[in-house]
Design a protein around this motif. Structure first.
Motif, mmCIF file in Angstrom:
data_model
loop_
_atom_site.group_PDB
_atom_site.id
_atom_site.type_symbol
_atom_site.label_atom_id
_atom_site.label_comp_id
_atom_site.label_asym_id
_atom_site.label_seq_id
_atom_site.Cartn_x
_atom_site.Cartn_y
_atom_site.Cartn_z
ATOM 1 N N PHE A 130 39.721 8.841 53.475
ATOM 2 C CA PHE A 130 41.084 8.517 53.050
ATOM 3 C C PHE A 130 42.070 9.050 54.080
ATOM 4 C CE2 PHE A 130 39.845 12.550 51.147
ATOM 5 C CZ PHE A 130 40.935 13.376 51.367
ATOM 6 N N SER A 131 43.307 8.615 53.945
ATOM 7 C CA SER A 131 44.387 9.062 54.822
ATOM 8 C C SER A 131 45.409 9.831 54.001
ATOM 9 C CB SER A 131 45.067 7.878 55.503
ATOM 10 O OG SER A 131 44.164 7.196 56.360
ATOM 11 N N THR A 132 45.909 10.900 54.570
ATOM 12 C CA THR A 132 46.969 11.670 53.908
ATOM 13 C C THR A 132 48.295 11.395 54.615
ATOM 14 O OG1 THR A 132 46.574 13.617 55.281
ATOM 15 C CG2 THR A 132 45.411 13.497 53.183
ATOM 16 N N THR A 147 52.962 15.073 49.578
ATOM 17 C CA THR A 147 51.739 14.533 50.177
ATOM 18 C C THR A 147 51.228 13.367 49.345
ATOM 19 O OG1 THR A 147 51.120 16.696 51.074
ATOM 20 C CG2 THR A 147 49.384 15.057 50.913
ATOM 21 N N THR A 149 48.113 10.175 49.185
ATOM 22 C CA THR A 149 46.765 9.840 49.648
ATOM 23 C C THR A 149 46.525 8.350 49.448
ATOM 24 O OG1 THR A 149 45.949 12.032 49.031
ATOM 25 C CG2 THR A 149 44.304 10.316 49.381
#
Length: 215
Positions: A130-132, A147, A149
């Motif tokens: 995944f990308s944050t 933040t 996700t």
């Protein structure tokens, strides 16, 4: 004779008091600052995060990072910062949003905010990648960090940033694209800007857009 002089003196005093009162009222009216009317004027100014001594922070923020300042003049706009996922030139999903971007209270009043963005891929063994998306907001008297996700699409092997090099000024009302990141599955990144025509040609993008709560 004495009574006449006394009456004359009283008349002079009354006239003087009235003149001073009128003058004071006039000065009070002139001292009042007129309330702003109409939509706010906003200015977006790019920020070079890694200029000079700031270069030492690049390993922590990553190369897919950027920042800009937003300042408004006039009425406080009820603005929000939306993060949209674009696929094949169209908005496909929302990745998050920050509402009331110019929030102010007795403790925090400012017409300017700095936004810092960092996007990074995360890989954990045995789990989907995944990308944050980290979004920091800095005011004169405080700061915040959010933040988000999103799933990482492994076929997107090339990434690049989309941003403005020069300040922009615009009137509150219509949505404005402020910053973005594009990605492709063919290991090639094409030149792009934040205009609707350019975004419509991208395979995949993450676009930060200023919108308004009362739209």
């Amino acid at each position: 004779m004495m009574i006449s002089k006394f009456k004359a003196f009283c008349i002079v005093m009354i006239i003087s008091i009235l003149a001073l009162s009128i003058s004071g009222c006039a000065q009070g009216v002139e001292a009042e600052t007129p309330e702003p009317t109409g939509p706010a004027e906003l200015t977006m100014t790019p920020v070079d995060l890694f200029k000079g001594d700031g270069a030492k922070f690049q390993p922590f923020l990553g190369y897919m990072s950027g920042a800009f300042k937003l300042r408004y003049e006039g009425n406080k706009p009820h603005a929000k910062l939306d993060i949209d996922i674009w696929k094949n030139g169209r908005i496909a999903a929302s990745a998050g949003s920050i509402g009331d971007l110019f929030f102010s209270s007795d403790a925090r009043k400012s017409g300017e905010i700095e936004v810092i963005i960092s996007i990074d891929n995360v890989s954990i063994e045995g789990q989907d990648e995944f990308s944050t998306i980290k979004v920091g907001t800095l005011y004169d008297s405080g700061s915040g960090l959010v933040t988000y996700t999103i799933p990482r699409e492994k076929q997107l092997t090339a990434r690049g940033l989309i941003f403005n090099n020069e300040p922009r000024t615009f009137i509150a009302g219509e949505p404005v694209h402020l910053w973005g990141m594009q990605a492709s599955s063919n290991n090639a990144i094409q030149s792009a800007d934040l205009s609707p025509e350019s975004l419509s040609k991208l395979e995949w993008a993450l676009i930060f857009t200023l919108r308004y709560e009362d739209e």
